[in-house]
Design an enzyme around this catalytic site. Structure first.
Site, PDB file in Angstrom:
ATOM      1  N   GLY A 399       0.794  -1.214   0.000  1.00  0.00           N
ATOM      2  CA  GLY A 399       0.000   0.000   0.000  1.00  0.00           C
ATOM      3  C   GLY A 399       0.829   1.268   0.000  1.00  0.00           C
ATOM      4  N   ARG A 401       2.122   3.173   2.358  1.00  0.00           N
ATOM      5  CA  ARG A 401       3.328   3.197   3.176  1.00  0.00           C
ATOM      6  C   ARG A 401       4.437   2.377   2.521  1.00  0.00           C
ATOM      7  NH1 ARG A 401       6.351   0.973   7.502  1.00  0.00           N
ATOM      8  NH2 ARG A 401       7.016   2.580   8.975  1.00  0.00           N
ATOM      9  N   CYS A 402       4.062   1.248   1.923  1.00  0.00           N
ATOM     10  CA  CYS A 402       5.052   0.402   1.255  1.00  0.00           C
ATOM     11  C   CYS A 402       5.760   1.131   0.119  1.00  0.00           C
ATOM     12  CB  CYS A 402       4.394  -0.851   0.686  1.00  0.00           C
ATOM     13  SG  CYS A 402       3.732  -1.987   1.911  1.00  0.00           S
ATOM     14  N   MET A 403       5.059   2.084  -0.509  1.00  0.00           N
ATOM     15  CA  MET A 403       5.612   2.746  -1.704  1.00  0.00           C
ATOM     16  C   MET A 403       6.440   3.982  -1.366  1.00  0.00           C
ATOM     17  SD  MET A 403       2.615   2.391  -4.590  1.00  0.00           S
ATOM     18  CE  MET A 403       1.404   3.389  -3.714  1.00  0.00           C
TER      19      MET A 403
END
EC number: 3.5.3.6
Length: 410
Positions: A399, A401-403
């Site tokens: 999501g 935050r992951c990116m």
């Protein structure tokens, strides 16, 4: 010397962040090799790029500077001797099983050395297909047997999840050892950016953890909750050994962090990292997966800290809410369930990273638009939710935050 990094919070106002726009590496995904490259489906690249562009607009909407990993890596590799060193390290890491086949090694080295910095960065991220380079192997039978596999150098389709390979912790950086083979080379880009780009060279940046330290840790498991406290997930991708080693390094370098809350989470695909089930959205508010919420009073939680004699001790706890309130000195704390706590909605939206929010400032977060039940629940708790399109980005199982890899927050 003050470093150019500053992350002492998950939610303070964002100033600078690294992202990676999905590129040709996505086009090197095929059904036969999806699982090996950690994908469940193949994103439509053109739509994924448009969605990522909207994501970048959201990141910069409050004034933050957004920088691209490819641009920073290109700048870091502008000197020929640095490029050659990078290529050598990349090939040794990628071709361990072929290290003694000098024909393949030197053919690929010649192929990569001939490329200018920007093209080199794009090539190693995209992967090198067997039909793109003329290789003469020393071992004819081995080359014939391996010929069905289409790559000499695997693509890095997970690169748009810039969160995991490295983490800024305070004014230091952790260069992480990635758990999965498909992602191990991603850290190398951050290593060269930190050591050779004009923004960071000669800045004496403390490296708080190194990928050669031997134990896997990924930044999706690392949440900076305050200038004193870090939460780290004990997950399928992060080992307890790495967490303890990281804490010891934090204390040795006198970073100011006093406690690590190590939280054991289920080792399942949908619970990949701590930030896939738990993120901070405001000073006293967190998203949480309902499955974790159900066991929040009986989890395996470990607090690492120094005792009065300066020795590291570990205290075991079980109640997540009580532990967070104690460590963060909060009188009240709200856990906001994904999918409004409803079983079907929660399972569906958790699969699409409903818990994986990214804060631009306290109480202002970016989420995927497809998680509308969770987003409405967050708004009901007073959170300003900025939605971004996500039909294709979400196929990578990560999501907002992951990116992101934040470099500075106020």
């Amino acid at each position: 010397m003050t470093t150019p990094f500053r992350i002492f919070s998950e939610i303070n106002e964002l100033e600078k962040v690294i992202v990676h726009r999905p590129g040709k590496e996505i086009e090197n995904l095929s059904p036969e090799y999806m699982e090996e490259l950690l994908f469940d489906d193949i994103p439509n690249l053109r739509i994924a790029q448009r969605e990522h562009d909207e994501f970048v607009k959201a990141l910069s909407s409050k004034g933050a500077e957004v920088v691209y990993l490819t641009d920073m890596a290109t700048e870091a590799l502008k000197e020929e001797h640095v490029r050659k060193k990078f290529i050598t390290e990349y090939l040794h890491s990628s071709l361990k099983h072929l290290r003694y086949d000098s024909g393949i090694y030197y053919s690929l080295e010649e192929f990569l050395v001939s490329k200018p910095p920007a093209e080199l960065v794009e090539t190693v991220i995209s992967g090198v297909r067997r039909n793109e380079v003329n290789v003469k192997s020393e071992y004819l039978m081995a080359e014939m047997i391996n010929h069905d596999f289409p790559f000499y150098l695997d693509p890095l389709p997970n690169m748009y999840f810039t969160r995991d390979p490295a983490a800024i912790i305070g004014e230091s950086i952790s260069l992480n050892l990635m758990d999965q083979k498909a992602r191990k080379n991603e850290t190398l880009f951050l290593k060269y950016i930190v050591k050779h780009s004009h923004d960071y060279v000669n800045k004496d940046i403390p490296i708080i953890y190194d990928k050669d330290d031997g134990f896997p840790i990924e930044a999706g498991d690392i949440l900076i909750l305050s200038p004193d406290v870090i939460a780290i997930g004990i997950s399928a991708r992060t080992s307890p050994h790495a967490i303890e080693k990281l804490f010891r390094n934090l204390r040795t370098l006198k970073t100011g962090f006093k406690k690590v809350i190590a939280i054991q989470i289920p080792k399942k695909r949908a619970f990949m990292h701590l930030d896939t089930v738990f993120t901070q959205v405001d000073i006293d508010k967190f998203t949480i997966h309902p499955t974790v919420m159900k066991i929040a009073a009986e989890m395996d939680i470990y607090i690492l800290q120094e005792n009065k004699d300066g020795e590291i001790e570990v205290e075991k706890r079980n109640d997540l809410t009580k532990t967070l309130k104690e460590c963060l000195a909060l009188e009240e704390l709200t856990l906001i369930p994904v999918g409004d706590g409803q079983a079907i909605e929660a399972a569906r939206e958790q699969w699409n990273d409903g818990s994986n929010t990214f804060a631009l400032a306290p109480g202002t977060i970016i989420t995927y638009d497809r998680n509308y039940v969770t987003n409405d629940t967050l708004r009901a708790h007073g959170i300003n939710v900025i939605e971004v399109p996500s039909s294709e980005l979400a196929r990578g199982r990560g999501g907002p935050r992951c990116m992101t890899m934040p470099l500075k927050r106020k």
